[in-house]
Design a protein around this motif. Structure first.
Motif, short mmCIF file in Angstrom:
data_model
loop_
_atom_site.label_atom_id
_atom_site.label_comp_id
_atom_site.label_asym_id
_atom_site.label_seq_id
_atom_site.Cartn_x
_atom_site.Cartn_y
_atom_site.Cartn_z
N LEU A 1 76.92 106.49 83.72
CA LEU A 1 75.71 107.01 84.23
C LEU A 1 75.63 107.49 85.32
CD1 LEU A 1 72.41 106.88 83.55
CD2 LEU A 1 72.38 104.65 84.96
N GLU A 2 75.21 108.77 85.58
CA GLU A 2 75.68 109.98 86.60
C GLU A 2 74.38 110.34 87.35
OE1 GLU A 2 78.90 112.81 86.80
OE2 GLU A 2 77.26 114.06 86.17
N TRP A 3 74.17 110.30 88.65
CA TRP A 3 72.99 111.10 89.38
C TRP A 3 73.71 112.11 90.10
CZ3 TRP A 3 67.96 111.11 89.58
CH2 TRP A 3 67.23 111.98 90.76
N ARG A 4 73.01 113.27 90.04
CA ARG A 4 73.62 114.43 90.76
C ARG A 4 72.25 114.97 91.26
NH1 ARG A 4 77.72 117.89 88.96
NH2 ARG A 4 78.68 116.13 88.01
N LEU A 5 72.52 115.90 92.22
CA LEU A 5 71.73 117.01 92.76
C LEU A 5 71.99 118.30 92.44
CD1 LEU A 5 71.22 115.22 96.23
CD2 LEU A 5 69.61 115.00 94.25
N PRO A 6 71.33 119.05 91.57
CA PRO A 6 71.98 120.17 90.93
C PRO A 6 71.58 121.25 92.11
CG PRO A 6 69.82 119.54 89.70
CD PRO A 6 70.36 118.54 90.52
#
Length: 179
Positions: A47-52
């Motif tokens: 599971l990955e969270w990023r700020l595009p």
């Protein structure tokens, strides 16, 4: 802050709740709470969270998740952004294969606003505080949270200036939330 369910090939679905009712404090940690369901074959995914759009200083937060057939899990990622962003991206990856991708809208709360997290069975509790003058803050803002959305770590709670718990059963809170 509540993203609709995303589905991967009708087998894996997820629903995300971000920050404090979709809001986050600039330059503070905040929680991303994700409910994942798998009705397909066993999967071990990231599971990955990023700020595009923040290529040079982009931070990526990841957590490995085992998803056997029929599983239902809640996963919390404590994430951070150093400044203003309008959205985040949640992805579920099986190695390099993307199973799910979901963009989630975010609203920033400036440090001049007194941010109050309210966990209550009453959806209108303390809404009148938005017009109150609190110390040197320019205004107050109320974020209504479900008990399950209350951050589990002290770092993720730092974005809130105050937390009010009203008429909830202590059993509804995890031990880490009670601490």
């Amino acid at each position: 802050g509540l993203a609709g369910p995303a589905r991967a090939q009708n087998a894996i679905s997820l629903r995300a709740r971000v920050g404090y009712d979709g809001e986050y404090r600039l330059a503070e940690w905040f929680p991303v709470v994700v409910d994942i369901a798998n009705d397909g074959p066993d999967v071990r995914a990231t599971l990955e969270w990023r700020l595009p759009g923040r290529l040079l200083d982009e931070q990526v937060f990841q957590r490995l998740v085992d998803l056997p057939r029929g599983s239902r899990k809640r996963v919390t990622l404590d994430v951070y952004t150093p400044g203003f962003v309008r959205n985040g991206q949640l992805r579920l990856l099986d190695g390099t294969t993307e199973l799910l991708n979901q963009d989630i809208k975010l609203d920033a709360i400036d440090e001049s606003v007194f941010l109050i997290g309210v966990v209550s069975s009453d959806p209108a509790l303390l809404n009148s505080l938005t017009s109150a003058q609190i110390g040197n803050f320019t205004s107050a803002h109320i974020s209504h949270l479900a008990p399950a959305d209350l951050p589990e770590s002290v770092a993720a709670m730092r974005g809130l200036d105050a937390i009010f718990l009203h008429n909830i059963d202590r059993a509804a809170l995890l031990p880490s939330q009670r601490e």
